[in-house]
Design a protein around this motif. Structure first.
Motif, mmCIF file in Angstrom:
data_model
loop_
_atom_site.group_PDB
_atom_site.id
_atom_site.type_symbol
_atom_site.label_atom_id
_atom_site.label_comp_id
_atom_site.label_asym_id
_atom_site.label_seq_id
_atom_site.Cartn_x
_atom_site.Cartn_y
_atom_site.Cartn_z
ATOM 1 N N TYR A 195 38.662 -3.903 -17.551
ATOM 2 C CA TYR A 195 37.532 -3.008 -17.819
ATOM 3 C C TYR A 195 37.898 -1.946 -18.841
ATOM 4 O O TYR A 195 39.063 -1.587 -18.963
ATOM 5 C CB TYR A 195 37.141 -2.249 -16.536
ATOM 6 N N PHE A 196 36.856 -1.406 -19.533
ATOM 7 C CA PHE A 196 37.105 -0.213 -20.342
ATOM 8 C C PHE A 196 35.905 0.711 -20.332
ATOM 9 O O PHE A 196 34.790 0.299 -20.038
ATOM 10 C CB PHE A 196 37.533 -0.561 -21.775
ATOM 11 N N THR A 197 36.176 2.005 -20.592
ATOM 12 C CA THR A 197 35.098 2.979 -20.771
ATOM 13 C C THR A 197 35.207 3.536 -22.191
ATOM 14 O O THR A 197 36.280 3.498 -22.807
ATOM 15 C CB THR A 197 35.187 4.136 -19.755
ATOM 16 N N LEU A 198 34.079 4.042 -22.690
ATOM 17 C CA LEU A 198 33.985 4.472 -24.084
ATOM 18 C C LEU A 198 33.393 5.877 -24.169
ATOM 19 O O LEU A 198 32.240 6.090 -23.780
ATOM 20 C CB LEU A 198 33.067 3.494 -24.832
ATOM 21 N N ALA A 199 34.171 6.844 -24.642
ATOM 22 C CA ALA A 199 33.648 8.192 -24.888
ATOM 23 C C ALA A 199 33.486 8.349 -26.390
ATOM 24 O O ALA A 199 34.452 8.284 -27.148
ATOM 25 C CB ALA A 199 34.597 9.246 -24.337
ATOM 26 N N LEU A 200 32.222 8.505 -26.804
ATOM 27 C CA LEU A 200 31.884 8.499 -28.218
ATOM 28 C C LEU A 200 31.352 9.864 -28.623
ATOM 29 O O LEU A 200 30.405 10.369 -28.010
ATOM 30 C CB LEU A 200 30.784 7.435 -28.390
ATOM 31 N N LEU A 221 35.028 -8.068 -29.915
ATOM 32 C CA LEU A 221 36.442 -7.983 -29.521
ATOM 33 C C LEU A 221 36.569 -7.982 -27.991
ATOM 34 O O LEU A 221 37.469 -8.620 -27.429
ATOM 35 C CB LEU A 221 37.101 -6.732 -30.113
ATOM 36 N N ALA A 222 35.640 -7.280 -27.338
ATOM 37 C CA ALA A 222 35.676 -7.221 -25.875
ATOM 38 C C ALA A 222 35.519 -8.621 -25.285
ATOM 39 O O ALA A 222 36.219 -9.001 -24.352
ATOM 40 C CB ALA A 222 34.582 -6.292 -25.362
ATOM 41 N N LYS A 223 34.587 -9.409 -25.885
ATOM 42 C CA LYS A 223 34.374 -10.782 -25.403
ATOM 43 C C LYS A 223 35.628 -11.611 -25.605
ATOM 44 O O LYS A 223 36.039 -12.363 -24.734
ATOM 45 C CB LYS A 223 33.225 -11.435 -26.176
ATOM 46 N N GLN A 224 36.229 -11.458 -26.775
ATOM 47 C CA GLN A 224 37.417 -12.247 -27.113
ATOM 48 C C GLN A 224 38.539 -12.021 -26.092
ATOM 49 O O GLN A 224 39.265 -12.949 -25.749
ATOM 50 C CB GLN A 224 37.888 -11.845 -28.510
ATOM 51 N N TYR A 225 38.668 -10.786 -25.603
ATOM 52 C CA TYR A 225 39.764 -10.476 -24.675
ATOM 53 C C TYR A 225 39.296 -10.342 -23.235
ATOM 54 O O TYR A 225 40.052 -9.887 -22.370
ATOM 55 C CB TYR A 225 40.523 -9.217 -25.152
ATOM 56 N N ASN A 226 38.003 -10.722 -23.016
ATOM 57 C CA ASN A 226 37.507 -10.776 -21.648
ATOM 58 C C ASN A 226 37.612 -9.432 -20.927
ATOM 59 O O ASN A 226 38.050 -9.369 -19.782
ATOM 60 C CB ASN A 226 38.322 -11.834 -20.899
ATOM 61 N N ILE A 227 37.229 -8.353 -21.626
ATOM 62 C CA ILE A 227 37.285 -7.020 -21.036
ATOM 63 C C ILE A 227 35.857 -6.442 -21.055
ATOM 64 O O ILE A 227 35.151 -6.578 -22.056
ATOM 65 C CB ILE A 227 38.314 -6.118 -21.778
ATOM 66 N N SER A 228 35.422 -5.852 -19.916
ATOM 67 C CA SER A 228 34.025 -5.405 -19.797
ATOM 68 C C SER A 228 33.882 -3.910 -19.988
ATOM 69 O O SER A 228 34.655 -3.128 -19.429
ATOM 70 C CB SER A 228 33.486 -5.728 -18.398
ATOM 71 N N LEU A 229 32.831 -3.521 -20.727
ATOM 72 C CA LEU A 229 32.505 -2.093 -20.897
ATOM 73 C C LEU A 229 31.733 -1.642 -19.658
ATOM 74 O O LEU A 229 30.649 -2.156 -19.377
ATOM 75 C CB LEU A 229 31.655 -1.903 -22.156
ATOM 76 N N VAL A 230 32.308 -0.701 -18.904
ATOM 77 C CA VAL A 230 31.708 -0.342 -17.610
ATOM 78 C C VAL A 230 31.212 1.109 -17.543
ATOM 79 O O VAL A 230 30.720 1.549 -16.510
ATOM 80 C CB VAL A 230 32.695 -0.579 -16.439
ATOM 81 N N SER A 249 34.705 10.964 -33.191
ATOM 82 C CA SER A 249 35.926 10.595 -32.463
ATOM 83 C C SER A 249 35.575 9.581 -31.378
ATOM 84 O O SER A 249 34.470 9.601 -30.826
ATOM 85 C CB SER A 249 36.626 11.843 -31.920
ATOM 86 N N ILE A 250 36.507 8.675 -31.153
ATOM 87 C CA ILE A 250 36.260 7.581 -30.197
ATOM 88 C C ILE A 250 37.421 7.562 -29.223
ATOM 89 O O ILE A 250 38.576 7.438 -29.630
ATOM 90 C CB ILE A 250 36.192 6.207 -30.923
ATOM 91 N N THR A 251 37.109 7.660 -27.938
ATOM 92 C CA THR A 251 38.148 7.575 -26.909
ATOM 93 C C THR A 251 37.839 6.383 -26.014
ATOM 94 O O THR A 251 36.724 6.273 -25.506
ATOM 95 C CB THR A 251 38.183 8.857 -26.065
ATOM 96 N N ILE A 252 38.816 5.515 -25.871
ATOM 97 C CA ILE A 252 38.638 4.370 -24.964
ATOM 98 C C ILE A 252 39.717 4.427 -23.894
ATOM 99 O O ILE A 252 40.880 4.700 -24.171
ATOM 100 C CB ILE A 252 38.651 3.039 -25.739
ATOM 101 N N ASN A 253 39.291 4.211 -22.676
ATOM 102 C CA ASN A 253 40.204 4.082 -21.536
ATOM 103 C C ASN A 253 40.115 2.626 -21.075
ATOM 104 O O ASN A 253 39.032 2.152 -20.741
ATOM 105 C CB ASN A 253 39.769 5.050 -20.421
ATOM 106 N N ALA A 254 41.233 1.923 -21.114
ATOM 107 C CA ALA A 254 41.220 0.514 -20.731
ATOM 108 C C ALA A 254 42.083 0.295 -19.496
ATOM 109 O O ALA A 254 43.126 0.930 -19.338
ATOM 110 C CB ALA A 254 41.739 -0.349 -21.875
ATOM 111 N N THR A 255 41.605 -0.600 -18.641
ATOM 112 C CA THR A 255 42.330 -0.907 -17.410
ATOM 113 C C THR A 255 42.554 -2.406 -17.309
ATOM 114 O O THR A 255 41.661 -3.204 -17.624
ATOM 115 C CB THR A 255 41.522 -0.405 -16.186
ATOM 116 N N GLY A 256 43.760 -2.759 -16.874
ATOM 117 C CA GLY A 256 44.082 -4.165 -16.675
ATOM 118 C C GLY A 256 44.797 -4.339 -15.352
ATOM 119 O O GLY A 256 44.956 -3.374 -14.586
ATOM 120 N N ILE A 257 45.234 -5.559 -15.104
ATOM 121 C CA ILE A 257 45.890 -5.839 -13.826
ATOM 122 C C ILE A 257 47.170 -6.622 -14.066
ATOM 123 O O ILE A 257 47.266 -7.395 -15.017
ATOM 124 C CB ILE A 257 44.902 -6.593 -12.904
#
Ligand SMILES: Nc1ncnc2c1ncn2[C@@H]1O[C@H](COP(=O)(O)OP(=O)(O)O)[C@@H](O)[C@H]1O
Ligand SMILES: [Mg+2]
Length: 302
Positions: A75-80, A100-109, A119-127
């Motif tokens: 998952y990731f969140t986006l602060a724009l 890009l999100a589709k390519q790496y199978n990560i969802s914007l939540v 400015s763009i801040t992204i917080n990404a979470t994986g397992i």
């Protein structure tokens, strides 16, 4: 006070910060890996950069931190923060981010939207499976040090842009569209002892592995993997710092015990990626670069 002293003095009061992602156990078998990165206009990308390239890089640099830990993106969140509403810009940004999100199978939540300088801040979470994450602290004396692909391309592109030159397509690709090494990192689980992504330059990022692992390294300058353009630039200028201290490559630097060297060869072949041995981990602390006769200053925000 530099960036890292600042972090250590004011923000290192809790459980072990210092890796590319923070790890949090969610059950007996798995850990979440989470990371946050900000891109600021004029600092991380030139003003002329397209919305598509900005979106790509903002997500790619976070995916790169997940890769550095060997985590699978979730998952990731986006602060724009935007100066104004520009529909065409937003359309380009969103399409590129989605692709890009589709390519790496990560969802914007989720995220946050406000008005101000871009400015763009992204917080990404994986397992990642518990105890399997690739840490900066696992390097052992005798390990071989590897880097993926080539070094210095993004920095050469950035230097050329600043000198009003137009970089080649290959250099610009490495600067604007670095490939997150997620697939490579998955294969390094159980093979590499330690890993980091090169965001601030090989020297500085590798030194994080050294200090966390309490070891040293001996690097062979001539072994550094260079694209033909960077090799040509160095041949003309002798400026090795572009490859040693240049940031923004987002390649992986990892250490491998001798028992797993053969695996590295098969991974390189299977994934069709260049993995180059650049040195060895030694007991004597510090970073020795054989063949270098000048000092290179790595990127520091302050
Ligand atoms: N303001 C902060 N508060 C707490 N931890 C921080 C802060 N800034 C950076 N860190 C942590 O310090 C470590 C060093 O950061 P850095 O090497 O810049 O990571 P990266 O280049 O992978 O983003 C990381 O573990 C990061 O999470
Ligand atoms: Mg990192």
């Amino acid at each position: 006070m530099d960036e890292f002293s600042l972090i250590n003095k004011y923000f290192d009061w809790d459980q072990g910060i210092g890796d590319d992602c923070a790890l949090m156990s969610i059950d007996n078998g798995r850990q979440l890996a989470t990371t946050v990165d900000t891109l600021i206009e004029g600092v991380h990308f030139p003003t002329e950069t397209s919305a598509q390239d900005i979106a790509y890089k903002a997500l790619a640099v976070n995916l790169s931190d997940l890769a550095a830990m060997g985590a699978t993106p979730l998952y990731f969140t986006l602060a724009l923060t935007l100066p104004s509403v520009d529909k065409k810009w937003l359309e380009g940004f969103s399409e590129s981010l989605k692709a890009l999100a589709k390519q790496y199978n990560i969802s914007l939540v989720g995220g946050d939207t406000s008005k101000g300088s871009l400015s763009i801040t992204i917080n990404a979470t994986g397992i990642v499976k518990k105890t399997q994450a690739l840490l900066r602290s696992g390097a052992q004396v005798g390990d071989s040090v590897f880097v993926s692909n080539t070094l210095g391309d993004a920095t050469l592109a950035w230097q050329q842009i600043q000198n009003q030159q137009t970089p080649s397509i290959a250099l610009l690709k490495q600067f604007n569209r670095p490939e997150p090494r997620i697939k490579l990192a998955q294969r390094l689980l159980g093979v590499a002892n330690s890993c980091i992504d090169i965001s601030d330059g090989l020297k500085q990022d590798l030194s994080h592995i050294l200090s966390r692992s309490k070891v040293g390294v001996s690097i062979d300058l001539e072994a550094l993997p260079l694209s033909s353009e960077v090799a040509q630039y160095i041949a003309n200028t002798q400026d090795w710092c572009v490859a040693l201290a240049g940031g923004d490559d987002y390649e992986l630097c990892f250490t491998v015990p001798n028992t797993h060297i053969d695996s590295v060869k098969s991974i390189a072949k299977d994934l069709d990626i260049k993995l180059t041995k650049i040195g060895v981990i030694v007991e004597k602390q510090g970073l020795e670069i054989k063949g270098l006769n000048k000092t290179c200053k790595s990127y520091q925000h302050f």
